[in-house]
Design an enzyme around this catalytic site. Structure first.
Site, PDB file in Angstrom:
ATOM      1  N   ASP A  61      33.675  62.929  30.906  1.00  0.00           N
ATOM      2  CA  ASP A  61      34.832  63.265  30.355  1.00  0.00           C
ATOM      3  C   ASP A  61      35.629  61.986  30.986  1.00  0.00           C
ATOM      4  OD1 ASP A  61      37.599  63.590  29.151  1.00  0.00           O
ATOM      5  OD2 ASP A  61      37.288  65.236  30.380  1.00  0.00           O
ATOM      6  N   ASN A  88      34.745  50.593  24.293  1.00  0.00           N
ATOM      7  CA  ASN A  88      34.638  50.938  23.522  1.00  0.00           C
ATOM      8  C   ASN A  88      35.446  52.034  23.276  1.00  0.00           C
ATOM      9  OD1 ASN A  88      33.449  50.638  20.804  1.00  0.00           O
ATOM     10  ND2 ASN A  88      32.229  52.382  21.380  1.00  0.00           N
ATOM     11  N   TYR A 153      47.591  54.700  19.947  1.00  0.00           N
ATOM     12  CA  TYR A 153      46.077  54.180  19.819  1.00  0.00           C
ATOM     13  C   TYR A 153      46.585  52.494  19.579  1.00  0.00           C
ATOM     14  CZ  TYR A 153      42.296  52.478  17.514  1.00  0.00           C
ATOM     15  OH  TYR A 153      40.811  51.830  17.508  1.00  0.00           O
ATOM     16  N   LYS A 157      45.544  49.465  22.404  1.00  0.00           N
ATOM     17  CA  LYS A 157      44.500  48.218  22.085  1.00  0.00           C
ATOM     18  C   LYS A 157      45.241  47.261  22.167  1.00  0.00           C
ATOM     19  CE  LYS A 157      41.049  51.282  20.579  1.00  0.00           C
ATOM     20  NZ  LYS A 157      39.805  50.791  21.576  1.00  0.00           N
TER      21      LYS A 157
END
Length: 248
Positions: A61, A88, A153, A157
């Site tokens: 996790d 990734n 998100y 990134k």
């Protein structure tokens, strides 16, 4: 990749699956970390006859950083060091910015960024000792703008791109390269968040210069290049694998 050992997070997902198999075919030992045990079992089955490399798996996790560090240190001791780290793994909740609680925002950063930082912290000393390392951060086309309801998100990134540049500068003297790959729109589980799949596919093809959907092999080949000796003079870069959707 014979003799290389790679730590690959999110390795059993849509884009990671094919890359893992390619690396095994080229002789690497791949330690695949993914929270989806079912996908890991499918990856283990697919990898059985792909040698000469080998596959190890962990369903750690990555949202629990204390436990994740212990897992990484155990894996490091088991394989004797990592030559390659591929960050990734990612989560991508989607809703308007004002509906995100701060804790939800932080959870995205923890998995998408902090877990990658932790992996590099654990693996970097061995890379420096051997004078060789390849770190690859998987970013996203979303950092170029044009997507709504994904602000945590997108922030995560973009953070990976910043870390790519900072790490490349700092680790270069030790023979460690750091690069990022920003995939475009690929038909993976992530697309299931879109309410109109057919309309979304039309939009993707209209935006791209190349009029086909990307496939996992496109990312696998890019990762294979960045992990190779041939890419040893390339660092701090972001490669956009998106069919010409954006051009940088």
């Amino acid at each position: 990749m014979k003799g290389r050992t790679a730590l690959y997070t999110g390795a059993a997902g849509g884009l990671g699956f094919e890359t893992t198999l390619l690396m095994i075919e080229r002789g690497a030992t791949v330690v695949a970390v993914d929270r989806n045990r079912t996908n890991l079992a499918e990856l283990e089955q697919a990898a059985r006859d792909r040698g000469p490399g080998r596959l190890l798996t962990s369903d750690a996790d990555m949202g629990d950083l204390v436990a994740y560090r212990a897992v990484l240190e155990g894996l490091l001791a088991e394989v004797g060091g990592f030559d390659i780290v591929i960050n990734n793994a990612g989560i991508y909740p989607a809703k308007p910015f004002e509906e995100f609680a701060l804790e939800e925002y932080q959870a995205v950063q923890r998995v998408n960024v902090d877990a990658g930082v932790l992996a590099v912290q654990v693996c970097l000393p061995g890379m420096k000792e051997r004078g060789f390392g390849r770190i690859i951060n998987i970013s996203s086309i979303t950092v170029s703008g044009g997507w709504e309801n994904l602000s945590p998100y997108v922030a995560s990134k973009m953070a990976l791109i910043g870390l790519t540049r900072a790490w490349a500068r700092e680790f270069g003297p030790a023979g460690v390269t750091v690069n990022a790959i920003a995939p475009g729109a690929f038909p993976t589980d992530a697309e299931k968040i879109h309410p109109d799949p057919e309309g979304y596919e039309r939009m993707v093809l209209d935006a791209q210069a190349i009029k086909r959907r990307g496939h996992a092999g496109d990312i696998a080949n890019a990762i294979a290049f960045f992990t190779s000796d041939e890419s040893g003079f390339i660092t701090g870069q972001t490669l956009h694998v998106n069919g010409g959707w954006t051009m940088n």
